[in-house]
Design a protein around this motif. Sequence first.
Motif, short mmCIF file in Angstrom:
data_model
loop_
_atom_site.label_atom_id
_atom_site.label_comp_id
_atom_site.label_asym_id
_atom_site.label_seq_id
_atom_site.Cartn_x
_atom_site.Cartn_y
_atom_site.Cartn_z
N PRO A 142 39.62 74.28 97.05
CA PRO A 142 40.05 73.13 96.25
C PRO A 142 38.96 72.04 96.20
N PRO A 143 38.96 71.14 95.21
CA PRO A 143 39.95 71.09 94.14
C PRO A 143 39.68 72.02 92.95
N VAL A 144 38.41 72.45 92.75
CA VAL A 144 38.13 73.16 91.50
C VAL A 144 37.44 74.51 91.73
N ILE A 203 27.96 71.37 92.56
CA ILE A 203 26.90 70.42 92.19
C ILE A 203 26.42 69.64 93.42
N SER A 204 27.30 69.47 94.40
CA SER A 204 26.88 68.70 95.58
C SER A 204 25.86 69.47 96.42
N GLU A 205 25.67 70.78 96.16
CA GLU A 205 24.64 71.55 96.89
C GLU A 205 23.28 71.47 96.20
N GLY A 207 30.59 76.88 83.56
CA GLY A 207 29.26 77.06 84.14
C GLY A 207 29.19 78.35 84.94
N GLY A 208 28.74 78.23 86.20
CA GLY A 208 28.64 79.39 87.08
C GLY A 208 29.96 80.14 87.20
N GLY A 209 31.06 79.47 86.93
CA GLY A 209 32.38 80.13 86.98
C GLY A 209 32.50 81.13 85.85
N LEU A 210 32.13 80.71 84.65
CA LEU A 210 32.17 81.65 83.52
C LEU A 210 31.12 82.73 83.73
N GLU A 211 29.97 82.34 84.27
CA GLU A 211 28.91 83.34 84.49
C GLU A 211 29.37 84.40 85.48
N THR A 212 30.17 83.98 86.48
CA THR A 212 30.72 84.95 87.43
C THR A 212 31.64 85.91 86.68
N LYS A 219 25.13 69.26 80.05
CA LYS A 219 25.53 67.88 80.36
C LYS A 219 24.97 67.41 81.70
N LEU A 220 24.48 68.38 82.48
CA LEU A 220 23.84 68.03 83.75
C LEU A 220 22.32 68.18 83.63
N GLY A 221 21.84 68.28 82.41
CA GLY A 221 20.39 68.43 82.20
C GLY A 221 19.90 69.81 82.60
N LEU A 222 20.82 70.78 82.61
CA LEU A 222 20.48 72.14 83.06
C LEU A 222 20.78 73.14 81.96
N LEU A 223 20.49 74.42 82.29
CA LEU A 223 20.93 75.50 81.42
C LEU A 223 21.71 76.47 82.31
N PRO A 224 22.55 77.32 81.70
CA PRO A 224 23.27 78.28 82.53
C PRO A 224 22.25 79.13 83.29
N GLY A 225 22.28 79.09 84.61
CA GLY A 225 21.19 79.67 85.39
C GLY A 225 21.59 80.92 86.15
N ALA A 226 22.73 81.49 85.83
CA ALA A 226 23.13 82.71 86.53
C ALA A 226 23.45 83.80 85.50
N GLY A 227 22.54 83.95 84.56
CA GLY A 227 22.65 85.04 83.59
C GLY A 227 23.40 84.66 82.33
N SER A 250 36.33 55.38 89.65
CA SER A 250 37.78 55.11 89.66
C SER A 250 38.29 54.87 91.08
N LYS A 251 37.40 54.97 92.06
CA LYS A 251 37.84 54.80 93.45
C LYS A 251 37.61 53.33 93.86
N VAL A 252 38.69 52.71 94.34
CA VAL A 252 38.62 51.29 94.68
C VAL A 252 38.48 51.16 96.19
N ALA A 306 43.60 53.88 82.92
CA ALA A 306 42.31 54.29 82.35
C ALA A 306 42.25 55.81 82.25
N LYS A 307 42.65 56.48 83.32
CA LYS A 307 42.60 57.95 83.32
C LYS A 307 43.54 58.49 82.25
N SER A 308 44.74 57.91 82.17
CA SER A 308 45.71 58.49 81.23
C SER A 308 45.28 58.28 79.77
N1 3HC Z 1 30.76 70.92 91.97
C1 3HC Z 1 31.14 70.05 92.92
N2 3HC Z 1 32.21 69.23 92.80
C2 3HC Z 1 32.89 69.31 91.65
C3 3HC Z 1 32.55 70.18 90.61
C4 3HC Z 1 31.42 71.03 90.81
N3 3HC Z 1 31.03 71.91 89.88
N4 3HC Z 1 33.41 70.01 89.60
C5 3HC Z 1 34.27 69.07 89.99
N5 3HC Z 1 33.98 68.65 91.23
C6 3HC Z 1 34.69 67.64 92.03
C7 3HC Z 1 34.62 66.26 91.41
O1 3HC Z 1 33.45 65.59 91.84
C8 3HC Z 1 35.88 65.62 91.91
O2 3HC Z 1 35.64 65.22 93.24
P1 3HC Z 1 36.41 63.95 93.84
O3 3HC Z 1 37.85 64.29 93.79
O4 3HC Z 1 35.83 63.82 95.19
O5 3HC Z 1 36.06 62.81 92.93
C9 3HC Z 1 36.87 66.79 91.96
O6 3HC Z 1 36.07 67.98 91.97
C10 3HC Z 1 37.81 66.85 90.79
O7 3HC Z 1 37.05 66.77 89.60
P2 3HC Z 1 37.52 65.89 88.37
O8 3HC Z 1 37.94 64.54 88.83
O9 3HC Z 1 36.45 65.99 87.35
O10 3HC Z 1 38.83 66.69 87.93
P3 3HC Z 1 39.38 66.98 86.49
O11 3HC Z 1 40.62 67.76 86.67
O12 3HC Z 1 39.40 65.76 85.66
O13 3HC Z 1 38.29 67.95 85.80
C11 3HC Z 1 36.81 69.83 85.68
C12 3HC Z 1 38.07 69.23 86.32
C13 3HC Z 1 37.05 70.06 84.18
C14 3HC Z 1 36.53 71.13 86.35
C15 3HC Z 1 35.63 68.83 85.85
O14 3HC Z 1 35.56 68.48 87.21
C16 3HC Z 1 34.29 69.36 85.46
O15 3HC Z 1 33.96 69.36 84.29
N6 3HC Z 1 33.48 69.79 86.45
C17 3HC Z 1 32.11 70.13 86.26
C18 3HC Z 1 31.96 71.48 85.68
C19 3HC Z 1 30.50 71.82 85.55
O16 3HC Z 1 29.68 71.02 85.15
N7 3HC Z 1 30.16 73.07 85.89
C20 3HC Z 1 28.83 73.52 85.81
C21 3HC Z 1 28.14 73.24 87.10
S1 3HC Z 1 26.42 73.65 87.02
C22 3HC Z 1 26.38 75.33 87.15
O17 3HC Z 1 27.40 75.96 87.22
C23 3HC Z 1 25.03 75.94 87.22
C24 3HC Z 1 25.07 77.40 87.03
O18 3HC Z 1 24.79 77.73 85.70
C25 3HC Z 1 24.04 78.10 87.92
#
Ligand code: 3HC
Length: 702
Positions: free
Chosen positions: A20-22, A63-65, A99-104, A125-133, A282-284, A464-466
């Motif tokens: 979790p969460p995603v 992304i945090s890695e 991203g990497g999820g769809l690539e998987t 949107k992260l200044g990258l390209l899909p990097g896992a095929g 959004s975190k206070v 704001a979120k809603s």
């Molecule tokens: N890596 C690390 N943390 C992530 C993450 C990710 N890919 N995606 C979401 N999170 C974290 C968020 O920072 C947030 O953390 P917090 O609760 O501590 O603030 C938590 O997960 C929930 O995220 P959201 O608040 O954004 O939740 P939503 O339900 O509004 O949205 C989502 C969910 C649509 C999945 C949205 O989080 C999102 O768009 N995530 C990014 C997806 C993305 O950019 N994926 C590509 C990554 S790059 C990649 O895959 C490279 C590959 O090609 C090799």
Amino acid sequence: MSVVSYQLEGDIGVIRLNNPPVNALSHALRSGIQDAVTQAQDDASLALVLMCEGRTFIAGADISEFGKPPMLPSLPELLIVLEASKKPIIAAIHGTALGGGLETALACHYRCALPSAQVGLPEVKLGLLPGAGGTQRVPRLTGVKAALDLMTTGAPIAAAQALNIGLIDKVVEGDLLSAALDFANEVIEQGAELKRVRDLEVDKTATSAEYFAELFTDYRKTLSKRFRGQEAPHRIVECIEAALNTPFDEGLKVERRLFVECMQSPQSWALQHMFFAQRMSSKVKGLPKDTQLKDIKRVGIIGGGLMGGGIAMNFVNVGISVTLLEISQEALQRGKDLIAKNYAMTVSKGKLTVELATQRQDMITGTTDYHDLADMDLVIEAVFENLDIKKQVFAKLDNVCKQGAILASNTSYQDVNLIAQSTSRPQDVIGLHFFSPANVMKLLEIVRGDETSNEVVATSMAIAKSIKKVPALSRVCYGFIGNRMLRHYAREAQLCLLEGSTPQDIDAVMQNFGMAMGPLAVGDLAGIDIGYKAREGLTDEQKGDVRTYCIADALYEMGRLGQKTGAGYYQYDPDTRQRSVDPVVLEVIEAQAKKMGVERKVISDKTILERLTFALINEGFKILEEGIAQRPSDIDVVYAFGYGFPAYRGGPMFYADTIGLEKIYHTVCEFADTYGEEFWQPAALLKQLVEEGKTLTQWANS
Ligand code: 3HC
């Protein structure tokens, strides 16, 4: 609890991910999947299902890695293992496979998804390209054009569309596990064929080499306009060209090289920063976890002008009904007509059906009677920007609104504490500062008064979120975070004009830097009368140095109010609104310079850029040291989402770190010597961090 579990369900091995969460592909998840697939090769399973617990399928790489030492298996390595499995793997998708999820999923042999699922490749949107095929597999399934669209926009698509373009094999209804098991059994019955995307050819039927060459050229041109200054979209095109013209493994090499290049680029660091900044804002700080949220079902809006109408649209768009108050039936009708015009525009762009547009407008009830606001859960005042008028409105609201209602002001400058004091319930008063056009702009500046309760702040964040805004919290000061900083940026634009630049010099520099528009073009769009009228209510001391507004005043007095009068800092074609240089403006500038005793000289692009951006940054530091903003990244959010600052530079405060605080501090000191201490006093926090040898990011994290 383990993040990956593996279990046999009859003949099928089920790999479940639970991160979790995603379900981001952290190291633990990658190695867990690898272990499960390896284990499954030698057990009794005939096929495998890969699925996720929780709210979504894998939302991408973690992304945090990024930027940390790599930990094996890397995602590309893991996907080789998956694709090489001797038993077919079926990805079962719910939520968002990104991203990497769809690539998987694409490295699996089959893909099914619930109708509510979405898939996408948002790496750009992260200044990258899909990097896992992804760049090599997607075109093999969908063809070149759909692949270009998917990867260069980064926008997710629904399961039905994914099926349509060949990204997934099946849309399944009901319980995902049962449906995936059924699909796996079908695959087994049909011989358990291992459908590897890598073995496919990109579809070239009925198209010629010239067709593709033209397609890539067109895309490059469009991308240069749409993503001005950004590198990743172009690298994506290169990868897709490689998918078309080279064998799979060669294409993968191109993808890897360009992915690493993007990953090491400041643009990607900045966009990654913005990703987390947007979520952090959004975190206070200090808000107790058990803070109760108020239920917001009915919203009142006072003022049906451009702002009020736009604000109303935000609420009805998400199903919250609105009562719109105006001073007269005529004014109300004007407001409703404006809203109707806005919706008609959305309908004409094909973004909304006529029925939905009508339904939404029907959710707006007009009134001229304050008593109709008695039952509202939230009332937002959007009247003329004048403190006395606002105070009168709030006193009236205090009389009629039910206890516990949130009373919000959409003020851009006024003192929210003074507004709150005109009521008997300052704890319920807050600033909700929308940006024009309010139905489009993402930013919502939430201004907390000294007495605003935690409940009201927390509910405002939830609102704001809603309504799909990006919030940023500010304390009270003149102009809050955004407009307070903007005054300094605008001041330097005016001084550069007076001292030697032209509007087009300044706008070109700022646009090349990446701003959505230059400051003078923005002045024409907003209206030169806005600043003039705002100054009218100020004392000479509050207005500041006359050199910072004499040109604007001169244009105002000539009736050049900007786009609405067809002329301001530029002249505008009445039909196309195309702007062009107007020699009269230079005469006005030169006359003002003469009047002020300023000798005009050429100002270099570098100096223009530094004067404008460092003015923003220096004020940002002051806002931090005074505790007006909670953290530097909130300021970045304000500027990226409210003022057109290029997200790929990470907002002004992140940008400050990339330039180096020492350079900024010394330049600000030089500017103080050259242009005067009345304009340039280095922020104490900036000086302190330079002395301590720290970056702003280090300070924020300490
Ligand atoms: N890596 C690390 N943390 C992530 C993450 C990710 N890919 N995606 C979401 N999170 C974290 C968020 O920072 C947030 O953390 P917090 O609760 O501590 O603030 C938590 O997960 C929930 O995220 P959201 O608040 O954004 O939740 P939503 O339900 O509004 O949205 C989502 C969910 C649509 C999945 C949205 O989080 C999102 O768009 N995530 C990014 C997806 C993305 O950019 N994926 C590509 C990554 S790059 C990649 O895959 C490279 C590959 O090609 C090799």
